[in-house]
Design an enzyme around this catalytic site. Sequence first.
Site, PDB file in Angstrom:
ATOM      1  N   ASP A 171      -6.111  -4.156  -0.066  1.00 27.45           N
ATOM      2  CA  ASP A 171      -6.117  -4.132   1.365  1.00 27.45           C
ATOM      3  C   ASP A 171      -7.590  -3.655   1.813  1.00 27.45           C
ATOM      4  O   ASP A 171      -7.574  -3.764   2.845  1.00 27.45           O
ATOM      5  CB  ASP A 171      -5.817  -2.738   1.367  1.00 27.45           C
ATOM      6  N   GLY A 228      -8.968   0.931   8.066  1.00 26.17           N
ATOM      7  CA  GLY A 228      -9.223   0.079   7.317  1.00 26.17           C
ATOM      8  C   GLY A 228     -10.790  -0.122   6.367  1.00 26.17           C
ATOM      9  O   GLY A 228     -11.404   0.365   7.312  1.00 26.17           O
ATOM     10  N   HIS A 276     -13.947  -4.823   8.946  1.00 27.49           N
ATOM     11  CA  HIS A 276     -14.133  -4.728  10.345  1.00 27.49           C
ATOM     12  C   HIS A 276     -15.685  -4.677  11.262  1.00 27.49           C
ATOM     13  O   HIS A 276     -16.231  -4.079  10.408  1.00 27.49           O
ATOM     14  CB  HIS A 276     -13.604  -2.899  10.684  1.00 27.49           C
ATOM     15  N   HIS A 291       0.722  -0.710   0.124  1.00 23.40           N
ATOM     16  CA  HIS A 291      -0.281  -0.008  -0.460  1.00 23.40           C
ATOM     17  C   HIS A 291       0.812   1.430  -0.428  1.00 23.40           C
ATOM     18  O   HIS A 291       0.674   2.155   1.380  1.00 23.40           O
ATOM     19  CB  HIS A 291      -1.276   0.326   1.378  1.00 23.40           C
TER      20      HIS A 291
HETATM   21  N1  LIG Z   1      -5.016  -0.814   6.272  1.00 22.37           N
HETATM   22  C1  LIG Z   1      -5.606  -1.253   7.069  1.00 22.37           C
HETATM   23  O1  LIG Z   1      -6.178   0.117   7.636  1.00 22.37           O
HETATM   24  N2  LIG Z   1      -6.011  -2.175   8.086  1.00 22.37           N
HETATM   25  C2  LIG Z   1      -5.171  -3.159   7.672  1.00 22.37           C
HETATM   26  C3  LIG Z   1      -3.998  -3.049   8.595  1.00 22.37           C
HETATM   27  C4  LIG Z   1      -2.770  -1.935   8.991  1.00 22.37           C
HETATM   28  O2  LIG Z   1      -2.493  -1.722   7.742  1.00 22.37           O
HETATM   29  O3  LIG Z   1      -3.233  -1.402  10.007  1.00 22.37           O
HETATM   30  C5  LIG Z   1      -6.495  -4.302   8.388  1.00 22.37           C
HETATM   31  O4  LIG Z   1      -6.160  -5.547   9.417  1.00 22.37           O
HETATM   32  O5  LIG Z   1      -7.209  -3.767   9.466  1.00 22.37           O
END
Ligand SMILES: NC(=O)N[C@@H](CC(=O)O)C(=O)O
Length: 437
Positions: free
Chosen positions: A311, A330, A315, A238
């Site tokens: 990515d 995320g 959540h 990323h």
């Molecule tokens: N990319 C994100 O914002 N989140 C990722 C992990 C991380 O890179 O913090 C996650 O696992 O949620």
Amino acid sequence: MSREREAVNSWLIKNASVLGRRNADIAITDGVITAVGEGLDAPEGAEILDASGLVALPGLVDLHTHLREPGREDAETVESGSRAAALGGYTAVCAMANTSPVADTAGVVEQVWRLGRDAGLVDVQPIGAVTVGLAGEQMAELGAMADSAAKVRIFSDDGFCVADPKMMRRALEYVKAFGGVIAQHAEEPRLTGGAQMHEGEYSARLGLAGWPAVAEEAIIARDCLLTGHVDSRLHVCHVSTAGSVEILRWAKSKGWRVTAEVCPHHLLLTDERAATYDPVNKVNPPLRTDADIEALRAGLAEGVIDAVATDHAPHAAEDKECEWAAARPGMLGLQTALSIVVKTMVEPGLLDWDGVAERMSRTPARIAGLEGHGLDPAPGVPANLTLIDPNASWTVVPNELASLSRNTPYSAMTFPATVRATFLRGEATVLDGKATK
Ligand SMILES: NC(=O)N[C@@H](CC(=O)O)C(=O)O
């Protein structure tokens, strides 16, 4: 039209625009492409799919997916994430190691690999952790994960940076024995303590602690030097800043074996989004500036950035529907990635469809060492394909996404291009824009 799951893996896909270049039929028998050409006869027992007006690409490959199983099956499972992937045009995804327990042993990576195989919607290729528990202190059993049934080749502590340069050097050296690659989450933790968003005009205005571009760039520069020194393979996760693109261009000019990915959200959204205080816009690395977006798009077009990776970071509601500082970083990505690449790269003329295949399928498959993926439709090639309607558009409705989570920043936004069908070894995982199972 929806359909029951069928075991059919022989097809005649009629009149597709193959790689956006030429109109042809694609004949598939027992999961393998047998012919590509005009006016083909249907293989015996084949289903016929009229693909007029659709672009056929090799199935997309994601280098960076968080599937959350084991541990957070309320946020995503291997199956639900696989379904989101298939609907996004993917036939293979690389599953990040920051699960609970962490994928730092042969046992956990094999578990994830088996769950992927059982779901049968995409090939799930586990990524192994670099250090035990992602704690950065003790190297994980990389060799055991490489030798396991999951055949791990990418190792990453993503979510955390392998911050100790000596650990990074040892890991880079270690994976050379089996053709592995270290995928680094480039974030110098001593520069980002407490950070909530990109450090810049908006962080100053909003009074939120900033994550400066230099925290990413310093680690990328260090790791390029390290990988050049030990002649190993580095992949940068990323990439989010204009300065990172410059460093990568320099490292590649040295002939060092460095590859990099960019996420769709970093090609489209800026730190201005933080002014909403809606945590759906909180992500790591953070959304940056218009100048960064411009450099990332140019870097991707040029090939300094090799691949697009989602990515995809689902959540659960309690981790996102809260105050900004308490929310986890995320955002969802699998079902929107292709459309955002079309909007940010194809529509402005920075990539054509062949370029999309290169950045979202061939190159990521090569980086991950995934056999049978990222191959252009041709006789003898496994039928891992996606069919895209380039002229359709769609509006993102979070509740309609296949993920178990809802944290998309694109709610109510309208995007070009829809995925009409996806085939994994000739089996339709998506038909008429709907998952078949
Ligand atoms: N990319 C994100 O914002 N989140 C990722 C992990 C991380 O890179 O913090 C996650 O696992 O949620």
